[in-house]
Structures are given as C-alpha cells and as structure tokens.
Design an enzyme around this catalytic site. Sequence first.
Site, PDB file in Angstrom:
ATOM      1  N   GLU A 174       9.904 -23.809  30.078  1.00  0.00           N
ATOM      2  CA  GLU A 174       9.338 -22.226  30.115  1.00  0.00           C
ATOM      3  C   GLU A 174       9.255 -22.326  28.502  1.00  0.00           C
ATOM      4  O   GLU A 174      10.294 -22.318  27.603  1.00  0.00           O
ATOM      5  CB  GLU A 174      10.489 -21.390  30.821  1.00  0.00           C
ATOM      6  CG  GLU A 174       9.967 -19.858  30.690  1.00  0.00           C
ATOM      7  CD  GLU A 174      11.096 -19.057  31.107  1.00  0.00           C
ATOM      8  OE1 GLU A 174      12.051 -19.545  31.740  1.00  0.00           O
ATOM      9  OE2 GLU A 174      11.076 -17.834  30.768  1.00  0.00           O
TER      10      GLU A 174
ATOM     11  N   ASP B  95      13.609  -8.629  24.824  1.00  0.00           N
ATOM     12  CA  ASP B  95      14.356  -9.944  24.454  1.00  0.00           C
ATOM     13  C   ASP B  95      15.671  -9.712  23.882  1.00  0.00           C
ATOM     14  O   ASP B  95      15.758  -8.494  23.334  1.00  0.00           O
ATOM     15  CB  ASP B  95      13.468 -10.874  23.498  1.00  0.00           C
ATOM     16  CG  ASP B  95      12.238 -11.588  24.259  1.00  0.00           C
ATOM     17  OD1 ASP B  95      12.533 -11.663  25.441  1.00  0.00           O
ATOM     18  OD2 ASP B  95      11.195 -11.584  23.659  1.00  0.00           O
TER      19      ASP B  95
END
Lengths: 416, 416, 272, 272
Positions: free
Chosen positions: D49, D60
């Site tokens: 990924e 994030d």
Amino acid sequence: MKIPPFKEHNPPDNLGYWTNKKTGEKYGGQYISPLLIPNLKKVETGFKKAMKNEKFLADLEEQLVNHIGIVTPILRSKELEEIAGGEKKIGKIFLKRTDLHHDSSHKPVSAFSSVFFAKHILKAKKIITETGASMNARAVASACAKLNLSCEVHIGALDAEKVSLNKDITELYGADIKVCHDSTKSLLPAMAAALRSWQSDPTAMYVVGSVCGPHPYPLMVRTFASIIGRIAKKQMRDLIGKSPSTVFAVCGGGSNLSAISYPFYNEKNVDIFGIESAGKGIASGAHAATITSKAPIGILLGARSNVLMDADGQVDPSETEASGLDFSGTGPEICYMASTGRIKFRATTDKEAQETFLMMCKKTGILPAIEACYVIHAALKEIKKRKNPKENHLIHLCGSGESNVARMLKYKKDNE
Amino acid sequence: MKIPPFKEHNPPDNLGYWTNKKTGEKYGGQYISPLLIPNLKKVETGFKKAMKNEKFLADLEEQLVNHIGIVTPILRSKELEEIAGGEKKIGKIFLKRTDLHHDSSHKPVSAFSSVFFAKHILKAKKIITETGASMNARAVASACAKLNLSCEVHIGALDAEKVSLNKDITELYGADIKVCHDSTKSLLPAMAAALRSWQSDPTAMYVVGSVCGPHPYPLMVRTFASIIGRIAKKQMRDLIGKSPSTVFAVCGGGSNLSAISYPFYNEKNVDIFGIESAGKGIASGAHAATITSKAPIGILLGARSNVLMDADGQVDPSETEASGLDFSGTGPEICYMASTGRIKFRATTDKEAQETFLMMCKKTGILPAIEACYVIHAALKEIKKRKNPKENHLIHLCGSGESNVARMLKYKKDNE
Amino acid sequence: MNKTFQRIFAKAKSENKSCFVGFVTGMDPDYESSKQILIELSKYCSVLEIGVSFNTSTSDSSIIMSANDRAIKSGAKTEKIFQLIKDVKREITSDTAFVTMGYLNQIHVYGIDRYIEDCKKSGVDGCIVVDSNNEAPEDDQIFKGLTKNDMAFIKLIAPTNDSNYIKQSLKKCSSWVYIVSYAGVTGSKDVNLNNVKKLSKMIRKQSKIPIGVGFGIKSLDDVKKVSKLADLVVCGSSIVEKIKEGSQNGLSNKNLAQFVGEYVKQIAKGIE
Amino acid sequence: MNKTFQRIFAKAKSENKSCFVGFVTGMDPDYESSKQILIELSKYCSVLEIGVSFNTSTSDSSIIMSANDRAIKSGAKTEKIFQLIKDVKREITSDTAFVTMGYLNQIHVYGIDRYIEDCKKSGVDGCIVVDSNNEAPEDDQIFKGLTKNDMAFIKLIAPTNDSNYIKQSLKKCSSWVYIVSYAGVTGSKDVNLNNVKKLSKMIRKQSKIPIGVGFGIKSLDDVKKVSKLADLVVCGSSIVEKIKEGSQNGLSNKNLAQFVGEYVKQIAKGIE
Ligand SMILES: Cc1ncc(COP(=O)(O)O)c(C=O)c1O
Ligand SMILES: Cc1ncc(COP(=O)(O)O)c(C=O)c1O
C-alpha cells in the site's frame, strides 16, 4: 431589543453542497475519513434538532445578549465619511461594532453558540478546536470555561512560539493546548490535528473557527453567526428606515462576512463586498486572497471550495500580516456566493491595512483588529468610487486590536 | 433604550464641599494655586451650562451609546451564585459588564464625556491628563483622537518604563506622552505635573482619571460617569422589577464606585459597598486602602479627602497589584459617603484578588480586569455572610483584563 | 503690617530701592548646608523665603520638586524647618524678614494653630500657602491667626486672575502681595514684564500695598528690570539650581553657601 | 474482483493463510530509497500500500504526516508515485498487489479520470481514498472508473460506522474492505480485536468480501492475532517508523531497504 429569528434563505442540499446552477460547480460537502462520519452525522442531526428547539434558541440568545454582549451599537462614523470625501459626496458610513463583544471580536458568537450547542444538545463533555492567532481558541476556551466543558486546542508549533495575548488568555481560560509539529506547523495542520483528535474521541465535539470544514459546519457556523447580521439589519432599519446600500466585511475563512451579510443575501439592492488580504500583493504570490487570486477548486478540510494550492494539490501556505486571515481556503458557501457574483471581492495589501490601522487609531479613536483594517481600506476606496451621496454604507468592524498593538507600534516607529 | 436623565441628589456646596453634618468634616473644595483658579472657574461655569444644554447632553449620550457602547448587558452569573452557595441560599448575582465598553473599562465614559465637554463647551483645542496604568490615558487619548483635540499625557518615569499594553495603545491613539521624573516617579507626581502643565496653558483643559482633584472635577466626573448607574438601575428594574439589594464596586479614586452607585444613594434599601485594595494586608502598611485603613483627612491634589500620608503630611505611596487602584487618596464625595456610613467599605488583598482572577477565567469564561477581582472577592464573601435567598446582588465588573494577562499567567504558573 | 517688613520697606524707601527676596527649599540639600546658605544669603537678601517641602505639590516646577525631594530625603519636616529658621536667626544680625512657603496639607497635618504658633516662636514674619483658596475655611483660619500674631499672609496673584479674585486676595494681604509674572510654573519661562505692569495697575487701583514679583527672575538684568516695577524682587529657581550645581560638584556647608552666595550677591546687585 | 487480488486470495486460501499488507509513504525518505524499500518489502508482502502524500490530510497520524513531509520535501508528486510503482514493478517478480492510499484533493487536482488511467498504466490494483464520501459525486466517478478498469475500490470502515454506512461502502468494494480497528489515528493505539470481531460480524451478514484489518498492528504477536480474524493484515505506522529510524541513522537506498525489510520480514512471519 427583539432579535429577528433566523430564516434559511440559502440552504445547501442534503449532502451539504451549494451548487452554482450556471457552472454546475459544487461547494461544500463532507469529505472526511469514515471515522468522522458518525461524529458529523451526530452534529448534523443535533443541529437540525437545535434549530427547532425553541427553549434552546431562547436560552442561547439570552446568553449571547447578556454574556457575549451581542447587541453592539452601530456607529455612524463622520470621521470616515470625511476621509472618503464628505457625506455630501459619498453618503453615510456606519460601523458595526462587534469589536465590543466579549473577547473582542465576532468570533465569540459562533464559538459560544457551538459550545452551548455541544453542551445542551449533544451532551458533550469536551470540545476540540484549532487555532492560528488564537482568536478562535480564546473564544472557545471562554465558552468552555463558562459552560464547564473541557477544552482542547490544537495550535501549530510556529504559532505557539509567537508571543500572543490571545494564546495567553486561552491558557488562563483553562484550555489544554496541544502543540502540533506537523507540516507547516501552522493553522492548517493544527486543523487537521484537531479533526484527528476528534476521530479518537467521538464523545467530544469539534468546533471550527470559521465557516469552513465538512458539512454541517459551514452551515451551522454561519447560521449561528448570522445573529450579528440580523441585529445589524434591524438596527439599520431603525437608523435609516431601510437596509444599507452596501455591506463590507473582511474574509479569511468567511465567518464575519457571512455573519453580517447573510441576512441581506436576498436583498438585491444591497451590494455585498468581501475583502481579502492581498498580503504583499497578489502578484507576489504571498497573500491570503483565495477568491481574488482566482484559486482553483480543491477539497480542503472536508469541503469543496477554492484553495490556494500548487499544481499537485499540495496546499500553499497563505501569507498575511493579519493572523486571523492567514488561511489557504475560504468557506464553501462564500466561495459559492463569489462564484455567482452575489458577493463581490476586493483585496487589500498588508501595507494598506497597516496604514489604515494607524489612521483608525489617530482619526477615530478606535483600535481596530488588523483584520478589520483590510475591509475599512477597501470600503473607503469603493465608497469613493461609488460617489453617491444617497448611499448608506455598513462596514463590519469585526474586532479590537489589542493583540496587534506590539507589532503595530513597531511598524509606526519604523515608518515615522 | 431610553436612558434616565441625570438627577442631582447629593450636591456639594458652592465651594465644592460635601459636609458631614454630624462631624462637621468637609470633603472636597478647591485647594489650588491661584494660577489654576481661573481654569477651574471656566470648567465650573462650563459644566453648569453643559448640564442645562439639552443638545449637548443628547449629542453626548448618542456618542456614549454608539461609540463607547455604554448600554452594556447585565449578566446574571449562575456560576458565581454556585460558588457563593447557590441561588437558594444567597439569592441572585448580577454582573454589570462595563468590561465590554470601548477601551474595555468604565473609564472611557467619563473620559469621553470630559473631552466632549472640553471640545463643545469650552472650545478647548488640547487636553492634558495624567496616568498610572494608562487605563485613563488610553480612554482620554481615544476621545481626543476621535474629537480631533491634541492630547498630552503625564506619566511617572517608573510607570513609563513598565511594559504596558494601555500605554502602547495611548501612543497609537496619538497622545503626546510626557514622562515625569519627580518624586516617586509614579501617578501622584504625574497628576501634579499635569496640573502644572495646565497652569501654563489655560486654553487647554485638564481631564482627571477619577472622581478626584479640585472642585468641580469630583462633581463633574461622577455626574458624567453616573450614566452607568442610571442604565444599570433601569436594567435591574427590567430584570427583577426593582433595585438590587446590594451594589458592589471597587474603589481606587472612586469613579467606578460612584458611576454605578450614585443613582442608588437615595434608596435606603440598597446597601452600597466600596472595595479597596488591602495590598499585602492593611497591617503591613503596603496597601491602597485609604478608607479601610482609616487614613486621616488631608489636602491632596486640590481637595480635602482621606489620604495615605505620614505624620508630617508627606503623601505615602500606595501599594497594590492593581495599577488602577494604586492611588494614595480617594475622591472627596466617596470619603464623605464613607464618613456617613452610606457606603460601607471592605478591602481585599492582592493575593485574594489574584486567586479571584484565575477563578473568574476558569469558572465564568470572563477575563476581568484585576481591579474588578477585588470587588468580586469581597462581594462573594459578603453575599455568603448575608445568606439571604431573597436578595439580588449587583457587582460592577468594571474592566477587562487584557493588560493583566502577562503578570497573571506568570502568577498562575508560579503557583501551580 | 508686620514689624520686620515695616522696617525693611522703610529702609528700602529711604534708599529708594526695592527689596531682594531669595528663595530656597528648607534643608536642601541638608540641614547644615541649608543653614549656612541662609546665613550667607541673609547678607544680600532683605527677605528669605523658605520652602517647606511637600512631595505632592501641585504648583512647583521640576526644579523645586527636586529640591523638595532632596530636602525630604535629608529629613525635612515642618518642625525641622522651624528649627532651621531659629538656628539661622540666632547667627545673623541683619534685619532680614523670614517667610515660609508651602502647601496647605503640611499645615493642616501640623495643625493650623500650632503652625502659626511655631511660626511666631521661630521668628517667621509671613507665610505663603500656595494652594490656600481665599474662600476656604482654612484660609480664614490662617489669615486670622497670622494677623493676630502680627505676621504677614502673602497671597499670590496670577496674570489670569480676575479683579474679583484680586480683591479677595488683597483683603487678606497685610504686608505685601506676590505677583506671579506669567501663567506657568516657576523657572519655566522668562519673567513677563507686561503681565507685571498690567497686574500692578490693577492692584494699585485697589491698594497701596507693596508688590513683590516672582517667576522667571534669574539674571542681573531681570532683577534690574523688575526692580523698577516692584517693591520686592523674588528670585527662586535659579538659586535652587545653584544649590544643586554646587552640591553635585561636591560642595557642602560653608563651601556650598559661599558658592550660592556668590551668585546671589551678583544678581542682587541689580536691585535699584 | 481485481485479477491480482483474485490470485493472491486464491493462493492464500490454498495455504490457509491471510495476506500481509505493508504500507509506506511513496518517496519516503526519497525516490530511490523508497523504490528499494518497496522492492525489498515485496518479498514479504502480498500487498503493497503506497501513500500519496497530502500536506493537509485530515486523518493521518503524526507518524504518517512526517513521512508525508519527508516525501514532499524529496519531490513527491502524484505522477512521481506512479513512476515509482512502475519502476518497482519492473524490478520484482513476485505476484504482489499494489494499492494507492491518498486523499481526494490530490486526485481531484490530478483529474479523476487521468488518475484512474495512470493507475491502470502503472499496474495499480486498487485505490484507497481516505476522505472520499460514499455519497459524493467524486466517489461515484472513482468507483465507476476503477470498476471499469478492473481495479479495486477499497473502502475503510470504522468501529463507529453504522450498518447503513457499511452497506453503502460494501456496495462499492469489489476486492476487499478495510476495517479500521479503533476510532483514532493510525499508530496511536493498540489494535482492538473486539472491534474487529464486531465489525467482521456485521460485514459478514451482508457480504463474503475479504476483510483487511489495519490500525495499531505493530508486532509479530499483533499480526498473529489479527491474522486469525482477517484476510489481510495491514501494517503501516510501524514500518514508517522503521524508515525514519533507519534514515536518521544514515541509511539509504538498499541499506535502508534491508533495515526496513528485516523488520517486516520478522513481523510478517506472524501471518497464519
Ligand atoms: C478580528 C477578526 N476578524 C476576522 C477574522 C477572519 O475570520 P473569518 O473570515 O472567518 O471571519 C478573524 C479570525 O481570527 C478575526 O480574529
Ligand atoms: C478597570 C479599572 N477598574 C477600576 C479602576 C479604579 O479607578 P476608580 O476607583 O477611580 O474607578 C481603574 C483605574 O484605572 C480601572 O482601570
């Protein structure tokens, strides 16, 4: 004073979009990690409920009136009329004095309302917010102190290092200040950090500092903030028997602009102006003039709107003397209103705003927030150009300049 | 709001004395060099004329309402009621929010009125005033800027050296700041310097920062300032159908105390409390509690009143954390009212005031001027003692604490 | 009229001269030096005006304020000033008049009657109380006390005072009246002769009382000019400046007195 | 279902194992090192990924944000990430699936159709778009584009999402769905197995789609435990931390790749 109730006359669709019918372009929406979707739905449902809850609305209004002091005067400024050429040439100039609010700016209105909503409708125990110049943090922290909620403020590391009256006051109000070291260490990563923190704590509520963020925030903030405009509109009726010819407000995220102009959206005869910071000049690239610089549409902090960014979509930092305008985006509804031409945009450079600050102090005895000086400068310029003695001009004096004093005194001495 | 007109119900005699009928003691008068007598007569005559001049009074009121923002709210503070033991035990607590005024304290009311009077009645071109913490200077300088008069501010050299937000704002408003190196280099010699400067320039007008100085200043300042109390009284009627049971105000020179309490002088059912700064404790000698410490009568700055002084008549410097209370005297009318017992006096130590400051920030979301914390502390104590659930208490929250932030944050951190 | 002043004026008249008045703050820079200065000055001054320091005076220039600060620092108190006058008078033989100059607060705290008594006891001939308002009860009390004790109440009159005020003041002046030559503080400007002429004229319409003139007299030339218009010529700030200068240069006691005396001697020559 | 994933899942099934997914931010700390890391990781990961950096991402953790900063500093751009994937694929032989992970703004600015085209061209097998709302028009466009081009649209599902939201998401998931193990940010807490069980159950009611689990997986033990519950085990923050550690210790290119690979090799052993 009986404050006119809120009326919705520019609703977004169910997904939080305002769509420009000519271009098909959408503004707003809810672009966020699935982790935050439930939090937002709770806010959305709560907000709908709140707006129908008469007791909530009445209690909130009572607090806004008596604690925030929202029924501020409208001052006719003969001094500014003189500077623009005299009443006989340009008409009358009025200042909406939200600098006289508790905590000295328009911000506490939506901040207090949001926290009051969090407490009474969402039953939240904790508030999460972000800040740049700490004007929003101060207002949110004050509301949390009064309403006995805990308050977590995210601030970029660079902003945290700056000497800041508002930051110190935020601390005195008991907020827990979290310093964010990400990315540019300024407002944008702090906003992202606040959203992330909310992701970890769904029982808290996130409060945003302007009409930005994912749906329903832009809608909710402008709805709460619009009480400023509702009062101003009524006051203008009382003063001159009608609405003003023009409404001028500065535009960072857009909360003070929508706060005062929203109730005039439907009045075609009222020209509305949003004023951005042109920083060192639009051409220089160092500015915060999202709309005036024709920034493209992007997806920032959960909403489609115009965004200062590079060709790859990395958000560009804004640059301006006014920390309250130091933001790379603009609220979606405002972007929409700009796209339809209903709100016209102008931009003022930092230098022009600084000179206006000194002028305001010396000629009107008012210490304006530097943010407000951008609009005053542009308004005087526009009013001179319109040169219509029959007109009545309303300028939103959206804050008091205590936190700008040190820098401005230095500017004054450096330029004497 | 229709503001009740001024009514004189505690007039001094022709020479400016208030005489205690029991003791025969006189307060006030006009003890000044013959050089200043004509200046004072001009002010005296002018003031009498002004109070009969309907247009002047209406214009002044209009400016006070729209520029100074004098119709500030009265906030019922459930938070303070809780702290004092709960409504069911102690009744209701109301805060008069003059912290929301333009320039953030009660001072701008009399300052603006005096300058407006100087301009329109005396046709003066220049204002002379003095300052300690610059709260008065800021207010006077603002009025001068707006009304286009030049402004000369005398400040003691020691005060001038201190970092001071209000002093910086005074400069931005364009005042000419004269540093005074005499004597203690603080407020008292600065007041003397201001009076001397007026002696040299009879076309100027002197503006005093409190209800002090030679006749007619104490009379004039409290008359102008009492609009605060007139509005508050009306607001209390609207809120609770009657006057409050108690009125609490801090007392440095006494302007904010007379401002709010004057209209209640004749109402026997209203207990009035003036709160002084006990500094490090009355017994320590380091305080500003003229009345509470039973200071003798002296003749200070042109008037008979209680004065902190040594056995030879040299004026003792006051000592207090609150620079706005740092004054060795008290206005003559207030001393008179203290001598008759109509106004009761209490004193709060610096430490108590500082703790109250932190409490106000954290529990009410209000950033009070440190001066106001002396009264809040004493009021809560008194209210707890009275323990009467039927009572309504009115506290004058006379200023906002922006200029106290740095010191208070340090205090907070030092005491954590 | 006070006896000493009577004699002084009579002598001056016989010589066709006016009288020189020298002002110093009592105990500036310290007790002993001040004593020597006054003794020295008595040689050139018909009248010695002695300031009683008040740390919050409303009408003194920075020059006098600093002198007050120096005096208070060296322990000046009202009763010490009386002591000083007594000490000085014990050591001089000249027929010099002594006047105290001060503010009402000092006198009020000392006690008005006690003050007058102690004036009398220490041989004071008259008092100036800068901020004693003609209409104030204290003013009446002082006036009565001084008059009863054959001392002069010396009132100040400024160019800005109206004829009504002058009339009130003259009523309480028995020995002489003090004209302030300009609207300002002592030592800040030059003596204003036009004001003096105008004021003298107004006073002369009402009274024959001797007229003293002060404020701004600091040179031989000033003294000469004022001497022509006035019965008394008051010189203050410039003497006080000399005391400061001398003491900053390390002089004290007799040395300082001589340094200051030299200056006063020079300008007092202007008396005509 | 995307072909690569089909093969990977078939193989895993045959081995009675789940698949290990390794996440890195593309071009962290620089292009060449990132390339070597991906090549090295392909030995231990069934799925790679690759994060497309956005400097204002809203979901994030600070760990990933720093990686984004490093990547952007070394010139990361959307098109360079495609280049990186192409370069990596050219050098590996393993049957590894490639997934991009990013935010909508990057894709919107790049152009949604162009993005999908370039995904296809560079051999991407699926996309995660963290902030793409199921109901947004962009989401439909991405879904259609990916589907048409036989690529997977991988949706995230959080413990706080309701069944309605899950249903909507599953409709657009063709290859696998990504369960977020706790409400928080990546790397901030430990993997929450209870949440995983609950969510899996809800998903299983509606669909047989393979389930990936991520957030908080950082040890061999974590991998083992999750491996029992999930078809794919996603490990991100801890790998990114290793990249930071290695590069702070002066490692780069193959050296750095080996250092990071060593770690991944160890924890990937937990796959059961
Ligand atoms: C005084 C003042 N005005 C204006 C702004 C700009 O914000 P907005 O455009 O969201 O009203 C700020 C933001 O802090 C502010 O403090
Ligand atoms: C906020 C505030 N309160 C009170 C005072 C005390 O003054 P007074 O007793 O004359 O009202 C001051 C003086 O500066 C002040 O600034």
